[in-house]
Design a protein around this motif. Structure first.
Motif, mmCIF file in Angstrom:
data_model
loop_
_atom_site.group_PDB
_atom_site.id
_atom_site.type_symbol
_atom_site.label_atom_id
_atom_site.label_comp_id
_atom_site.label_asym_id
_atom_site.label_seq_id
_atom_site.Cartn_x
_atom_site.Cartn_y
_atom_site.Cartn_z
ATOM 1 N N VAL A 34 -6.140 12.615 17.301
ATOM 2 C CA VAL A 34 -5.887 11.320 17.959
ATOM 3 C C VAL A 34 -4.440 11.088 18.410
ATOM 4 N N TRP A 35 -3.502 11.911 17.938
ATOM 5 C CA TRP A 35 -2.087 11.581 18.138
ATOM 6 C C TRP A 35 -1.696 11.488 19.626
ATOM 7 N N SER A 36 -2.155 12.449 20.448
ATOM 8 C CA SER A 36 -1.720 12.393 21.853
ATOM 9 C C SER A 36 -2.376 11.201 22.567
ATOM 10 N N GLU A 37 -3.603 10.869 22.164
ATOM 11 C CA GLU A 37 -4.277 9.688 22.742
ATOM 12 C C GLU A 37 -3.502 8.414 22.365
ATOM 13 N N LEU A 38 -3.052 8.355 21.113
ATOM 14 C CA LEU A 38 -2.297 7.186 20.647
ATOM 15 C C LEU A 38 -1.013 7.011 21.463
ATOM 16 N N ILE A 39 -0.302 8.126 21.688
ATOM 17 C CA ILE A 39 0.958 8.037 22.432
ATOM 18 C C ILE A 39 0.688 7.593 23.869
ATOM 19 N N SER A 40 -0.357 8.151 24.448
ATOM 20 C CA SER A 40 -0.654 7.778 25.832
ATOM 21 C C SER A 40 -1.087 6.302 25.911
ATOM 22 N N PRO A 61 3.617 15.193 22.998
ATOM 23 C CA PRO A 61 3.905 15.764 24.320
ATOM 24 C C PRO A 61 5.417 16.002 24.482
ATOM 25 N N PRO A 62 5.789 17.159 25.082
ATOM 26 C CA PRO A 62 7.193 17.600 25.044
ATOM 27 C C PRO A 62 8.179 16.664 25.743
ATOM 28 N N GLU A 63 7.686 15.755 26.588
ATOM 29 C CA GLU A 63 8.653 14.886 27.275
ATOM 30 C C GLU A 63 9.258 13.838 26.338
ATOM 31 N N HIS A 64 8.716 13.705 25.148
ATOM 32 C CA HIS A 64 9.250 12.722 24.201
ATOM 33 C C HIS A 64 10.152 13.396 23.173
ATOM 34 N N MET A 68 10.707 8.681 25.875
ATOM 35 C CA MET A 68 10.587 7.842 24.686
ATOM 36 C C MET A 68 11.054 8.626 23.467
ATOM 37 N N LYS A 69 11.647 7.873 22.520
ATOM 38 C CA LYS A 69 12.021 8.526 21.255
ATOM 39 C C LYS A 69 11.077 8.048 20.145
ATOM 40 N N ILE A 70 10.632 8.997 19.335
ATOM 41 C CA ILE A 70 9.719 8.685 18.232
ATOM 42 C C ILE A 70 10.392 9.080 16.920
ATOM 43 N N LEU A 71 10.380 8.164 15.960
ATOM 44 C CA LEU A 71 10.954 8.461 14.647
ATOM 45 C C LEU A 71 9.825 8.614 13.637
ATOM 46 N N LEU A 72 9.788 9.760 12.965
ATOM 47 C CA LEU A 72 8.737 10.009 11.958
ATOM 48 C C LEU A 72 9.380 10.015 10.570
ATOM 49 N N ILE A 73 8.785 9.247 9.652
ATOM 50 C CA ILE A 73 9.423 9.082 8.337
ATOM 51 C C ILE A 73 8.486 9.484 7.218
ATOM 52 N N GLN A 74 8.998 10.325 6.311
ATOM 53 C CA GLN A 74 8.304 10.591 5.048
ATOM 54 C C GLN A 74 9.035 9.772 3.991
ATOM 55 N N PRO A 75 8.458 8.620 3.575
ATOM 56 C CA PRO A 75 9.177 7.763 2.623
ATOM 57 C C PRO A 75 9.296 8.409 1.248
ATOM 58 N N SER A 76 10.255 7.935 0.484
ATOM 59 C CA SER A 76 10.400 8.387 -0.904
ATOM 60 C C SER A 76 9.886 7.258 -1.789
ATOM 61 N N PRO A 77 9.071 7.566 -2.822
ATOM 62 C CA PRO A 77 8.584 6.467 -3.663
ATOM 63 C C PRO A 77 9.739 5.783 -4.395
ATOM 64 N N TYR A 78 9.515 4.542 -4.840
ATOM 65 C CA TYR A 78 10.558 3.818 -5.578
ATOM 66 C C TYR A 78 10.678 4.326 -7.007
ATOM 67 N N ASP A 79 11.879 4.209 -7.571
ATOM 68 C CA ASP A 79 12.047 4.448 -9.004
ATOM 69 C C ASP A 79 11.792 3.133 -9.759
ATOM 70 N N SER A 80 12.040 3.111 -11.061
ATOM 71 C CA SER A 80 11.700 1.923 -11.849
ATOM 72 C C SER A 80 12.582 0.715 -11.485
ATOM 73 N N ASN A 81 13.701 0.939 -10.793
ATOM 74 C CA ASN A 81 14.544 -0.195 -10.333
ATOM 75 C C ASN A 81 14.240 -0.566 -8.887
ATOM 76 N N ARG A 82 13.133 -0.077 -8.392
ATOM 77 C CA ARG A 82 12.690 -0.291 -7.010
ATOM 78 C C ARG A 82 13.707 0.181 -5.968
ATOM 79 N N LYS A 83 14.293 1.302 -6.281
ATOM 80 C CA LYS A 83 15.167 1.980 -5.308
ATOM 81 C C LYS A 83 14.472 3.289 -4.934
ATOM 82 N N PRO A 84 14.478 3.675 -3.643
ATOM 83 C CA PRO A 84 13.840 4.945 -3.273
ATOM 84 C C PRO A 84 14.478 6.096 -4.048
ATOM 85 N N ILE A 85 13.625 6.953 -4.642
ATOM 86 C CA ILE A 85 14.133 8.107 -5.395
ATOM 87 C C ILE A 85 14.894 9.016 -4.425
#
Ligand code: B12
Length: 439
Positions: free
Chosen positions: A117-123, A38-41, A1-18
């Motif tokens: 909880v993270w490994s329990e969540l994945i399982s 787990p390393p298999e992912h 399985m592939k997992i994508l982890l995202i750290q979002p950027s807050p919006y600027d005053s024009n509602r565009k991500p900084i």
């Protein structure tokens, strides 16, 4: 399985991500989550401030972090991925403080420390039995983490330091604080050996500096003393934040300096005693601030400050007087926010109960706009006083006074010229109505 982890950027005053070309203050959460997977992912990390989010990813599981008002962007990203049929997990401070609201936009919410909880969540996900909520918090005592997977972010444009964490939480319970809200006055720490392992990893990656991103390194002085002895032998430079009362501890200050600590940041909040009392922060004594600051500076450690305006007993006059305090104490790079009740905190509940909120859109809760009524001024007056304070401290005259006209300048002109440049950048941001921030 592939997992994508995202750290979002807050919006600027024009509602565009900084967007920024470089990210100096990298968070630890995503490299840690990757290490806990787990390393298999396969894991990919996206720092949105530096790069665009690959919405057409082949990842199945999308994990999104959340901080303060930036949670609005986290929610928008979550909704877009769900429209595309992905399974979305929201975690981090803001999701933890408003889990019920966060749940509306994702498949599951992680409240508290993901290590538990993270490994329990994945399982559970693999078995098709994902729960709507995973909640667990580190309790008093010790905790352990694997070394963070910095290898997943090494190709990104980062500053000249990486984050390390020794402890979480803080023994204080200031009413406005999100950390107090999550950790409820407890402090948990990693073994000194494990912290040293993590600093060594940063060093092996070619860095000479690290940011100890603990909430309060002065939470346990015995532990700090032991840690400093070990850090010293690693020959690194580092920065952190803590309780201003460390300024009366000559022995610790000397060890801090000897261990390579260059800068400490302090949440001083206010120079008004009664305002601090109303924040449940009466242990901080503004009449002692000058003496403590001077002692820290005299030990060769730079003092950086975070303050708020709009405390209960503040007046337009006391806010204006903050300028003299900052200049007299030669604070190189001061930062301010308007005291803001963050949903989930005790301060928010109090203000809400008193019927004092004047704004509802969480995006107004970014610390630059008054969102509640104040006994001594209107919300507009407070917002104006905030910007006036910033403008008054970022005149050429004040920048010069705080950075060049100081006794430490001749000994280290390069450093204070660098701070002058940072001040000029802040000045430019303030002139555009943008609150200076550290990233
Ligand atoms: C470094 C830092 C930053 C950096 C880097 C952020 C980043 N890109 O990662 C910068 C300077 C950019 C930053 C910016 C901001 N920050 Co900040 N930041 C921090 C700081 C000091 C350390 C974060 C960290 O790495 N901690 C160590 C890791 C291991 O802990 P953690 O982040 O809590 O993560 C754990 C859990 O929360 C959870 N988790 C976290 N994310 C996720 C995601 C998923 C999917 C899952 C399952 C779990 C999970 O798992 C982790 C392991 O247990 C914290 C203080 C703190 N105590 O954490 C403040 C803090 C998180 N920030 C805060 C705020 C308010 C902001 C800003 C809104 C400030 C502003 N006014 O602009 C912005 C918002 C930026 C954004 N992206 O939306 C507040 C959050 C308050 C709240 N109620 O949400 C904190 C708590 C500071 C404070 N005391 O007020 N920040």
């Amino acid at each position: 399985m592939k997992i994508l982890l995202i750290q979002p950027s807050p919006y600027d005053s024009n509602r565009k991500p900084i967007k920024k070309k470089k990210l100096y203050f990298v968070g630890l959460a995503l490299p840690l989550l990757a290490a806990l997977t787990p390393p298999e992912h396969e894991v990919e990390i996206i720092l949105e401030i530096l790069e665009d989010i690959p919405f057409d990813t082949d990842a199945e599981l999308i994990g999104i972090s959340s901080m303060g008002h930036g949670v609005v962007r986290s929610i928008d990203i979550a909704e877009e991925f769900r429209r595309r049929g992905k399974t979305v997990v929201l975690g981090g401070y803001m999701a933890s403080l408003m889990a019920g609201e966060a749940k509306k936009y994702c498949d599951t919410v992680v409240v508290g420390d993901a290590e538990l909880v993270w490994s329990e969540l994945i399982s559970d996900y693999e078995k098709g039995r994902l729960k709507p909520l995973y909640e667990n918090r580190l309790k008093r005592g010790w905790f352990t983490t694997p070394p963070p997977r910095f290898d997943l972010i090494m190709d990104k444009n980062l500053g000249d330091f990486l984050p390390v964490q020794a402890g979480r939480g803080c023994p204080h319970s200031c009413s406005f604080c999100s950390v107090a809200c999550l950790y409820e006055g407890t402090y948990v720490r990693k073994s000194v050996e494990e912290v040293v392992r993590d600093i060594r990893q940063v060093k092996e990656l070619g860095y000479r500096k690290f940011l100890l991103l603990d909430d309060n390194i002065f939470a346990d002085r015995v532990y700090l003393g032991k840690l400093l002895e070990e850090i010293r032998s690693l020959d690194m430079e580092w920065m952190s934040q803590c309780d201003i009362r460390i300024g009366s501890e000559d022995k610790l200050l000397k060890s801090l300096k000897d261990s390579g600590c260059t800068t400490l940041s302090f949440g001083l909040e206010s120079i008004t005693k009664e305002s601090l009392k109303a924040m449940d922060k009466s242990w901080a004594k503004p009449e002692d601030y000058p003496k403590l600051i001077r002692n820290i500076q005299d030990h060769g450690i730079d003092v950086s400050t975070e303050m708020v305006v709009g405390g209960e007993a503040d007046t337009l006059e006391s806010i204006r007087a903050t300028k003299a305090f900052i200049e007299d104490n030669r604070i190189s790079v001061p930062r301010f926010y308007i005291l803001t009740p963050i949903p989930g905190t005790r301060f928010f509940r109090d203000i809400e109960k008193q019927g004092r909120l004047v704004k509802e859109d969480i995006y107004s809760f970014d610390g630059t706009e008054a969102v509640y009524t104040h006994p001594n001024m209107t919300p507009d007056e407070l917002t104006r006083a905030y910007w006036d304070l910033y403008r008054s401290l970022f005149t050429f005259r004040s920048i010069f006074k705080r950075n060049i006209l100081r006794k430490e300048f001749p000994g280290n002109p390069g450093k204070y010229l660098f701070y002058t440049v940072v001040n000029l950048y802040y000045r430019h941001q303030i002139s555009q109505g943008i609150t200076p921030n550290i990233f």
